[in-house]
Design a protein around this motif. Structure first.
Motif, PDB file in Angstrom:
ATOM      1  N   HIS A   1      39.744 -14.149 -31.171  1.00  0.00           N
ATOM      2  CA  HIS A   1      40.579 -13.233 -31.963  1.00  0.00           C
ATOM      3  C   HIS A   1      41.181 -13.914 -33.189  1.00  0.00           C
ATOM      4  CE1 HIS A   1      40.929  -9.505 -29.470  1.00  0.00           C
ATOM      5  NE2 HIS A   1      40.473 -10.316 -28.538  1.00  0.00           N
ATOM      6  N   GLY A   2      41.293 -15.252 -33.140  1.00  0.00           N
ATOM      7  CA  GLY A   2      41.876 -15.989 -34.256  1.00  0.00           C
ATOM      8  C   GLY A   2      40.862 -16.502 -35.264  1.00  0.00           C
ATOM      9  N   MET A   3      39.593 -16.174 -35.056  1.00  0.00           N
ATOM     10  CA  MET A   3      38.546 -16.559 -36.007  1.00  0.00           C
ATOM     11  C   MET A   3      38.418 -15.423 -37.017  1.00  0.00           C
ATOM     12  SD  MET A   3      36.194 -18.069 -32.900  1.00  0.00           S
ATOM     13  CE  MET A   3      34.707 -18.479 -33.793  1.00  0.00           C
ATOM     14  N   TYR A   4      39.367 -15.378 -37.937  1.00  0.00           N
ATOM     15  CA  TYR A   4      39.587 -14.196 -38.761  1.00  0.00           C
ATOM     16  C   TYR A   4      38.458 -13.909 -39.749  1.00  0.00           C
ATOM     17  CZ  TYR A   4      44.321 -14.947 -36.981  1.00  0.00           C
ATOM     18  OH  TYR A   4      45.406 -15.140 -36.170  1.00  0.00           O
ATOM     19  N   ALA A   5      37.871 -14.939 -40.307  1.00  0.00           N
ATOM     20  CA  ALA A   5      36.836 -14.726 -41.320  1.00  0.00           C
ATOM     21  C   ALA A   5      35.667 -13.919 -40.764  1.00  0.00           C
ATOM     22  CB  ALA A   5      36.347 -16.061 -41.876  1.00  0.00           C
ATOM     23  N   GLN A   6      35.306 -14.171 -39.514  1.00  0.00           N
ATOM     24  CA  GLN A   6      34.208 -13.432 -38.897  1.00  0.00           C
ATOM     25  C   GLN A   6      34.530 -11.941 -38.826  1.00  0.00           C
ATOM     26  OE1 GLN A   6      33.213 -15.175 -35.107  1.00  0.00           O
ATOM     27  NE2 GLN A   6      32.636 -17.146 -35.981  1.00  0.00           N
ATOM     28  N   GLN A   7      35.761 -11.628 -38.447  1.00  0.00           N
ATOM     29  CA  GLN A   7      36.151 -10.225 -38.330  1.00  0.00           C
ATOM     30  C   GLN A   7      36.219  -9.546 -39.697  1.00  0.00           C
ATOM     31  OE1 GLN A   7      39.448  -9.679 -35.321  1.00  0.00           O
ATOM     32  NE2 GLN A   7      39.346 -11.919 -35.296  1.00  0.00           N
ATOM     33  N   ILE A   8      36.746 -10.252 -40.680  1.00  0.00           N
ATOM     34  CA  ILE A   8      36.837  -9.689 -42.030  1.00  0.00           C
ATOM     35  C   ILE A   8      35.444  -9.432 -42.596  1.00  0.00           C
ATOM     36  CG2 ILE A   8      37.589 -10.147 -44.390  1.00  0.00           C
ATOM     37  CD1 ILE A   8      39.890 -11.808 -43.127  1.00  0.00           C
ATOM     38  N   ASN A   9      34.524 -10.361 -42.367  1.00  0.00           N
ATOM     39  CA  ASN A   9      33.155 -10.160 -42.839  1.00  0.00           C
ATOM     40  C   ASN A   9      32.492  -8.965 -42.168  1.00  0.00           C
ATOM     41  OD1 ASN A   9      32.790 -12.179 -44.834  1.00  0.00           O
ATOM     42  ND2 ASN A   9      32.584 -13.762 -43.252  1.00  0.00           N
ATOM     43  N   THR A  10      32.817  -8.731 -40.901  1.00  0.00           N
ATOM     44  CA  THR A  10      32.301  -7.545 -40.209  1.00  0.00           C
ATOM     45  C   THR A  10      32.818  -6.276 -40.871  1.00  0.00           C
ATOM     46  OG1 THR A  10      32.109  -8.679 -38.077  1.00  0.00           O
ATOM     47  CG2 THR A  10      32.275  -6.274 -38.017  1.00  0.00           C
ATOM     48  N   ILE A  11      34.099  -6.247 -41.204  1.00  0.00           N
ATOM     49  CA  ILE A  11      34.691  -5.092 -41.878  1.00  0.00           C
ATOM     50  C   ILE A  11      34.009  -4.854 -43.226  1.00  0.00           C
ATOM     51  CG2 ILE A  11      36.806  -4.165 -42.902  1.00  0.00           C
ATOM     52  CD1 ILE A  11      38.354  -5.852 -40.803  1.00  0.00           C
ATOM     53  N   LEU A  12      33.745  -5.939 -43.953  1.00  0.00           N
ATOM     54  CA  LEU A  12      33.174  -5.810 -45.298  1.00  0.00           C
ATOM     55  C   LEU A  12      31.707  -5.389 -45.298  1.00  0.00           C
ATOM     56  CD1 LEU A  12      34.801  -8.840 -47.165  1.00  0.00           C
ATOM     57  CD2 LEU A  12      35.463  -6.433 -47.202  1.00  0.00           C
ATOM     58  N   LYS A  13      31.077  -5.368 -44.138  1.00  0.00           N
ATOM     59  CA  LYS A  13      29.725  -4.815 -44.057  1.00  0.00           C
ATOM     60  C   LYS A  13      29.745  -3.305 -44.255  1.00  0.00           C
ATOM     61  CE  LYS A  13      27.694  -8.167 -40.794  1.00  0.00           C
ATOM     62  NZ  LYS A  13      27.062  -8.287 -39.448  1.00  0.00           N
ATOM     63  N   TYR A  14      30.892  -2.690 -43.983  1.00  0.00           N
ATOM     64  CA  TYR A  14      30.974  -1.230 -43.979  1.00  0.00           C
ATOM     65  C   TYR A  14      31.981  -0.668 -44.983  1.00  0.00           C
ATOM     66  CZ  TYR A  14      28.468  -2.052 -39.636  1.00  0.00           C
ATOM     67  OH  TYR A  14      27.545  -2.477 -38.704  1.00  0.00           O
ATOM     68  N   PHE A  15      32.886  -1.523 -45.483  1.00  0.00           N
ATOM     69  CA  PHE A  15      33.923  -1.050 -46.389  1.00  0.00           C
ATOM     70  C   PHE A  15      34.096  -2.042 -47.535  1.00  0.00           C
ATOM     71  CE2 PHE A  15      34.832   0.550 -42.142  1.00  0.00           C
ATOM     72  CZ  PHE A  15      34.978   1.909 -42.383  1.00  0.00           C
ATOM     73  N   SER A  16      34.586  -1.545 -48.659  1.00  0.00           N
ATOM     74  CA  SER A  16      34.753  -2.386 -49.842  1.00  0.00           C
ATOM     75  C   SER A  16      36.045  -3.198 -49.753  1.00  0.00           C
ATOM     76  CB  SER A  16      34.792  -1.512 -51.096  1.00  0.00           C
ATOM     77  OG  SER A  16      35.984  -0.730 -51.113  1.00  0.00           O
ATOM     78  N   VAL A  17      36.111  -4.245 -50.567  1.00  0.00           N
ATOM     79  CA  VAL A  17      37.309  -5.078 -50.640  1.00  0.00           C
ATOM     80  C   VAL A  17      38.527  -4.237 -51.003  1.00  0.00           C
ATOM     81  CG1 VAL A  17      38.416  -6.916 -51.988  1.00  0.00           C
ATOM     82  CG2 VAL A  17      36.065  -7.206 -51.175  1.00  0.00           C
ATOM     83  N   GLU A  18      38.335  -3.262 -51.889  1.00  0.00           N
ATOM     84  CA  GLU A  18      39.446  -2.426 -52.344  1.00  0.00           C
ATOM     85  C   GLU A  18      40.043  -1.585 -51.225  1.00  0.00           C
ATOM     86  OE1 GLU A  18      37.168  -3.917 -55.530  1.00  0.00           O
ATOM     87  OE2 GLU A  18      36.479  -2.634 -53.881  1.00  0.00           O
ATOM     88  N   GLN A  19      39.292  -1.366 -50.159  1.00  0.00           N
ATOM     89  CA  GLN A  19      39.784  -0.556 -49.036  1.00  0.00           C
ATOM     90  C   GLN A  19      40.512  -1.373 -47.985  1.00  0.00           C
ATOM     91  OE1 GLN A  19      35.646   1.555 -48.847  1.00  0.00           O
ATOM     92  NE2 GLN A  19      37.011   2.715 -47.507  1.00  0.00           N
ATOM     93  N   VAL A  20      40.522  -2.692 -48.139  1.00  0.00           N
ATOM     94  CA  VAL A  20      41.054  -3.563 -47.093  1.00  0.00           C
ATOM     95  C   VAL A  20      42.268  -4.326 -47.608  1.00  0.00           C
ATOM     96  CG1 VAL A  20      40.522  -5.423 -45.481  1.00  0.00           C
ATOM     97  CG2 VAL A  20      38.715  -3.819 -46.179  1.00  0.00           C
TER      98      VAL A  20
END
Length: 298
Positions: free
Chosen positions: A143-162
């Motif tokens: 849960h603390g490996m944040y970059a992996q989770q953020i990259n997963t989010i960015l597969k589906y949503f833009s930077v501006e949405q996060v």
């Protein structure tokens, strides 16, 4: 039924419950009364449809803006397409916390809830032998490996949405964090009531906690039966009350120096990846520079 305008997707034990409660206190915002909005992560609930999920989780649907929280979907990639299909323009908040303290807090919560009886120091062997399928690694470290989770989010949503935020800032100045998000939603600023909504205390009884954990398991036939008899919101309310009844006033001991050093070393490359990833958001322009003290030390 109105779609969600904003969702908090993580990280666990990083102030997500407090933030969700702060935001939904705004008179123009409706939020769920349950701890988590599990619609996107629970296949059986997803099959029943969004409208049913709103009925199950929301008591008030009169707000102009709908918000929700589910801290696991950034770790469950199959949930992200569901979220995108629901609202491709949704705004997403991802909260981070210094990962060692976050891991230890998550461990203490698991002990409190009764399903974890192993020593936190077992993580030393788990990390050394790379036992990444071990439940302790999956629940407390990953849960603390944040970059992996953020990259997963960015597969589906833009930077501006996060919106990436830090627990340390929320704790230091929750009003400033909430004003940022209110402005992001084009909402007028609103004075919130400051409090900690999800503190972690030791259990009164580990046996009672273990029984409650088994009853909360989605595969438990008793839970399945009860959910068909009473409304989901009522079921969730009484479940929270039972958990609260097992909390003592005693907090947990601090993490050992050896365990802390081990995890600091483990997280170092992941925090470096996170630091580089933050540049996508114009990290130097962040209004919360003080929040990243732990990241700068890595």
């Amino acid at each position: 039924m109105k779609k969600l305008d904003l969702i908090i997707v993580g990280a666990q034990k990083a102030g997500t419950t407090s933030l969700n409660n702060y935001l939904k206190s705004h008179p123009k915002v409706s939020g769920h009364s349950t701890v988590e909005f599990s619609f996107f992560s629970d296949p059986s609930e997803y099959k029943k449809g969004y409208n049913q999920a709103i009925k199950n989780h929301f008591e008030d649907t009169n707000g102009d803006y709908f918000i929700a929280k589910n801290v696991t979907i950034s770790l469950q990639e199959e949930s992200m397409p569901r979220l995108r299909e629901h609202n491709s323009d949704i705004k997403i908040v991802f909260l981070m916390r210094e990962p060692v303290s976050r891991a230890y807090s998550a461990y203490n919560m698991a002990v409190k809830d009764g399903w974890m009886t192993r020593s936190f120091s077992e993580l030393r062997e788990i990390i050394h032998k790379k036992k990444y399928d071990d439940i302790m690694f999956r629940h407390f470290i990953k849960h603390g490996m944040y970059a992996q989770q953020i990259n997963t989010i960015l597969k589906y949503f833009s930077v501006e949405q996060v919106q990436l935020l830090f627990f340390e800032d929320l704790k230091r100045d929750p009003q400033k964090v909430c004003n940022l998000l209110f402005n992001w939603l084009d909402l007028p600023e609103y004075e919130i009531e400051h409090s900690i909504h999800n503190p972690t205390y030791q259990p009164r009884s580990k046996l009672y906690g273990s029984l409650l954990h088994k009853l909360r398991d989605e595969n438990n036939p008793i839970k399945r039966l009860v959910k068909t008899i009473i409304p989901y919101s009522v079921f969730s309310f009484f479940g929270s009350k039972l958990l609260a009844s097992n909390r003592s006033n005693n907090t947990f001991h601090a993490i050992s120096e050896d365990d802390q050093k081990l995890l600091l070393s483990f997280y170092k490359p992941y925090n470096l990846e996170l630091s580089q990833l933050l540049d996508k958001w114009g990290n130097e322009d962040s209004p919360f520079q003080s929040s990243q003290e732990w990241l700068k030390r890595m």
